[in-house]
Design an enzyme around this catalytic site. Structure first.
Site, PDB file in Angstrom:
ATOM      1  CD  GLN A  95      98.247 -34.653  86.982  1.00 19.08           C
ATOM      2  OE1 GLN A  95      97.332 -33.828  86.975  1.00 19.08           O
ATOM      3  NE2 GLN A  95      99.021 -34.850  88.030  1.00 19.08           N
ATOM      4  CB  CYS A  96      98.869 -31.708  80.204  1.00 13.36           C
ATOM      5  SG  CYS A  96      98.454 -30.700  81.632  1.00 13.36           S
ATOM      6  CB  THR A  97      97.003 -34.090  75.638  1.00 11.71           C
ATOM      7  OG1 THR A  97      95.976 -34.812  76.307  1.00 11.71           O
ATOM      8  CG2 THR A  97      97.327 -34.792  74.335  1.00 11.71           C
TER       9      THR A  97
END
Length: 676
Positions: free
Chosen positions: A536-538
């Site tokens: 979900q995070c970069t």
């Protein structure tokens, strides 16, 4: 002859307004750059309630059409502003003074000074501007020929003590103030005739009736320095005056504009002067009473905001001196940038925009500053995270103002509606408000940066950028890779003709370049659904975001400086033999369509792709649907991304592609059976 019988002169003292240095700094950075030839300037002095013997200069000194202040008289001059302190120190000061003095004598002998008496009040400034430290080294000089001494025949007399002083005062006041710098008073007491005349009206036969008047800025018993040049002019034009008594009246006004305290000196010059062999004097003494320059430190006297404005763009203005003299800084200052995303990329892009002189920066984001943010996102601090309620968009905008108080920044907290992210009835009103604000901001800005975390959050800005014909710059990150690109520009303007092929390079016009979604054959969906935290995070190597952000801003700057701007074409190699070094360069180098980089092998490639006729973001079908249906069209895409695939024909394309694959598989199975 004793010293008491020799007329002494009160030397000029320079009075420099801070605005004089502010204007010099501006001219040096923006216009003169490496040029150090002399520049014409002007000054002024006053004989109204004069204090000291001051010659003043301010910001208007550089304006040839500036009006001389009321009750003041003009002085003409030059400034020699050198590029280095070494040049300032090494310059032959005596030779410089002699050159200026010879020009003074030339104006006298040619008669120019008779027609324009302000040429007698000549000065010049030798300077060096240390713009990094806001320090200005300078030395004023008031050139004057070293002529034989003047014998003072009697003590100085005040005008109010002279016979016929009322008539003399009346005659002087009939002459316009601006014409009182140098003039002649014809005083025939036998005929009780008093009248003023200009210098060029001098008649040698009537010289015994003349009083030579001048505006005297001195408050002392001695006349001002400028009288020396006045005497030199008269004796050069009329050599018969040598050895004759001469009357000079230094006109001095009080607060009530009365000349009663003017002084009259009767003098005689016994020797002639050889103008060919004359020497010159006039360098101003420093504050220690010695021959030497002075230094003005403007750091404290300048307004903090003005100081910041002058200093922020110092690096940019220095580029124009030698490296890129045609760089248009005003273009950047006026370009308005809208950043979708105020995270790692958004912070880095905003800081780089400030470095390039962009002032108008607006950020859109809905996130709060978290504890993990400050180490990667340069506009936030640990205190912002501790506060717990500080939104990224507004905090980033405020922090940009702290960095450059002359920036024009805004932050808007909002959600970006996305395809495939269903919006319930309870959120519909808020979503409409956010959509309206986003559309307003896109229309109000010139450039859109796509800096968000997910693919689907870039769809709406891409669509709006195309619909409103804006420049769109995209930056996307992988773990150790990045993509930076400029979208093709949806413009009704015709781009300039370019060669289709140059030495093995393919050219794609700016209007035909693809957008971020043109290489896809599927609509964006909900990329955050059923994903673990790291998905979900970069999650990237820390250096990737800074590299990508820098490339994004540099790409925009190169585009703005290109003659065709957003319509500039992109080139790419068609065959193996072609080299990227063959790509035509603009002012700041080549202008690619996209930059794909990998940190694992420190490699960049510069692919260029054309628009996809069935693109789900910038194709004509999508743009037409948005223009005709507006928000109704958008809400259809938010409900299901498949709507975009159906609209653009991608669904049919995928169906046909699936049938071809199934057919190939069937043929493969049949051939196996035949072999068996």
């Amino acid at each position: 002859m004793s010293n008491a019988n020799i007329l002494q002169f009160a030397p000029f003292e320079s009075f420099v307004s801070p605005t004089f240095w502010h204007k010099l700094a501006e001219l040096k950075l923006d216009y003169d750059r490496l040029t150090d030839t002399k520049r014409k300037i002007s000054g002024h002095y006053t004989n109204r309630k004069a204090s000291g013997c001051l010659l003043e200069v301010d910001y208007a000194a550089y304006n040839s059409t500036a009006q001389t202040p009321k009750f003041s008289h003009a002085a003409v001059g030059h400034i020699y502003n050198k590029n280095t302190i070494e040049e300032f120190k090494a310059l032959d000061k005596a030779a410089l003074l002699a050159d200026e003095g010879k020009q003074l004598l030339a104006d006298m002998s040619s008669g120019r000074a008779l027609n324009d008496a302000s040429l007698l009040t000549r000065f010049f400034v030798l300077s060096f501007a240390d713009l990094k430290c806001h320090s200005f080294y300078y030395w004023f000089a008031f050139p004057c020929a070293l002529t034989p001494t003047l014998q003072l025949l009697s003590p100085a007399q005040r005008l109010k003590d002279l016979p016929r002083n009322v008539e003399i005062s009346t005659a002087i006041k009939t002459r316009a103030i601006e014409q009182q710098n140098y003039f002649i008073l014809y005083a025939n007491e036998a005929q009780q005739l008093y009248e003023t005349r200009s210098l060029h009206e001098f008649e040698a036969s009537e010289s015994e009736h003349y009083i030579y008047c001048f505006a005297d800025p001195s408050e002392y018993e001695q006349p001002a320095w400028l009288m020396r040049n006045y005497v030199a002019l008269l004796l050069q034009q009329n050599p018969k005056l040598v050895g004759q008594p001469l009357k000079f009246l230094g006109v001095r006004y009080d607060q009530q504009q009365q000349p009663d305290n003017s002084l009259l000196w009767q003098v005689l010059q016994a020797e002639t002067c050889d103008c060919e062999q004359v020497q010159f004097v006039g360098w101003e003494l420093n504050r220690n009473g010695k021959l030497g320059p002075r230094m003005a430190n403007m750091r404290d006297s300048m307004d903090a905001a003005k100081l910041a404005e002058n200093s922020v763009n110092l690096n940019l203005k220095l580029m124009k001196w030698r490296l890129v003299p045609d760089l248009n800084l005003e273009t950047m200052a006026q370009t308005k940038c809208l950043l979708f995303g105020a995270g790692t990329l958004g912070c880095a892009v905003a800081r780089n925009l400030l470095s390039w002189g962009f002032k108008h920066i607006t950020l859109l984001d809905n996130g709060k500053v978290g504890y993990s943010n400050p180490v990667r996102q340069s506009l936030y601090t640990h205190a912002d995270a501790v506060a717990g309620n500080r939104m990224k968009a507004t905090t980033a905008a405020a922090r940009l103002l702290e960095i450059n108080p002359n920036a024009i920044t805004q932050g808007h907290v909002l959600e970006i509606p996305m395809p495939g992210h269903t919006i319930g009835d309870s959120l519909r009103e808020l979503t409409v408000a956010h959509l309206t604000l986003i559309e307003q901001q896109v229309q109000a800005h010139d450039v859109i940066f796509l800096l968000t975390d997910s693919r689907e959050s870039r769809w709406l800005p891409t669509l709006l950028g195309a619909a409103h014909e804006k420049i769109v710059i995209n930056a996307a990150l992988g773990f150790d890779s990045y993509l930076v690109m400029r979208h093709g520009h949806q413009s009704s303007m015709e781009s300039a003709a370019v060669d289709a092929e140059i030495a093995g390079l393919k050219c794609i016009g700016g209007q035909q370049l693809g957008c971020y979604f043109c290489n896809d054959v599927t609509a964006p969906g909900n990329s955050l659904k059923d994903r673990t935290l790291d998905q979900q995070c970069t999650v990237t190597r820390p250096g990737v975001s800074n590299i990508a952000a820098s490339y994004a801003v540099e790409l925009l700057v190169a585009l703005l400086q290109h003659p065709q701007r957003e319509l500039a074409p992109a080139y790419y190699a068609q065959r193996q033999a072609a080299q990227e070094s063959q790509i035509p360069e603009g002012m700041l180098g080549i202008l690619p369509h996209s930059i794909r980089g990998m940190l694992c092998n420190y490699e960049n490639i510069l692919p260029a792709t054309q628009k996809f006729a069935q693109c789900i973001a910038c194709s004509e079908r999508v743009l037409a649907a948005y223009r005709s249906e507006g928000h109704a069209f958008l809400f259809k895409t938010f409900e299901t991304a498949k709507y975009l695939e159906d609209l653009t024909g991608i669904s049919e394309f995928k169906r046909l592609d699936s049938e071809i694959i199934d057919f190939d598989d069937e043929q493969f199975d049949m051939s196996d059976e035949a072999e068996d």
